[in-house]
Design an enzyme around this catalytic site. Structure first.
Site: not given
Ligand code: C5P
Length: 248
Positions: A53-54
């Site tokens: 993810s981020n």
């Protein structure tokens, strides 16, 4: 009702009154527009408990959703996971996790929308399925590799199938060390994504990275206009982006 429930009820009422009062004072220049906003990160699982993810907070998308709603639009937000939302209660929300789920939700809603604001930090790739169990250290003492497959580009796909004068705002999170490079990237991404307006920000610069309260952007549109916006609150940037999109 228990005390925590009373507090949460009161908080919701105060928020509803606050948003309703603000909306009554705002110009209604987006009344009648149906606006879709994608926001937040996506999570791409690589086993049953871990994901890629981020750190997107969804704040830029939330600011755009609220600004469009204050200006009279009917807004639907497609929200990625793990973000806390303070949205007006009659703003519709659809919660998704992966890029493919976000794509499916946006694809279904898009024909009914007049504007799309694609702020989500969508993972460009997702790991090839790694099974439905937690990967165990003991099974992979030498480490392991993960193959990635590309995800659909939500913005480009939907912008390139637009109908009935639909307007599209895109973003570009870049790592650059000067404004000229950011401007050139913004212009090429505007064309590549078939957007009407595109805002590019340097995520490597303090005050315009992931999860900040502020942003600074280079904004370009399909008529060849460009402006360089200094660091301001995401609410201010969102307000002006709504104006650009309305007039694009
Ligand atoms: O290609 P890049 O990720 O830089 O593009 C950023 C823009 O494209 C953002 O507006 C983002 O929401 C959108 N995007 C998308 N689907 C993807 C990747 C990016 O909608 N798979």
């Amino acid at each position: 009702m228990q005390a925590p429930e009373v507090f949460s009820f009161l908080r919701a009422r105060v928020r509803a009154i606050f948003f309703t009062a603000l909306r009554a004072l705002a110009p209604q220049d987006m009344a009648g527009k149906r606006v879709l906003v994608t926001l937040g990160p996506t999570r791409e699982p690589w086993d049953s408990v871990r994901f890629w993810s981020n750190p997107s907070s969804g704040r830029m998308g939330m600011a755009l959703a609220v600004c469009a709603w204050l200006r009279g639009a009917a807004v639907t937000a497609i929200c990625g996971p793990g973000i806390s939302l303070a949205l007006p209660c009659d703003l519709a929300c659809c919660h998704v996790c992966t890029a493919r789920e976000m794509f499916a939700a946006a694809h279904d809603l898009w024909p009914h929308m007049d504007m799309g604001m694609f702020t989500a930090a969508v993972a460009d790739f997702s790991p090839k399925s790694f099974g439905t169990k937690k990967a165990k250290k003991a099974d992979m003492p030498q480490g392991f590799t993960v193959d990635f497959v590309p995800n659909p580009d939500i913005l480009r796909t939907l912008a390139s199938k637009r109908t009935h004068g639909q307007k599209v705002l895109g973003f570009a999170a870049e790592t650059v060390d000067n404004t000229d490079t950011l401007l050139a990237l913004a212009q090429s991404k505007l064309a590549a994504k078939c957007a009407d307006v595109l805002a590019a920000n340097a995520v490597n610069v303090a005050g315009s990275g992931f999860g900040t309260e502020t942003n600074a952007a280079v904004v370009v549109d399909a008529h060849g206009r460009h402006e360089i916006w200094p660091t301001r609150s995401k609410a201010d940037i969102a307000w002006d982006l709504c104006t650009w999109l309305l007039h694009s």
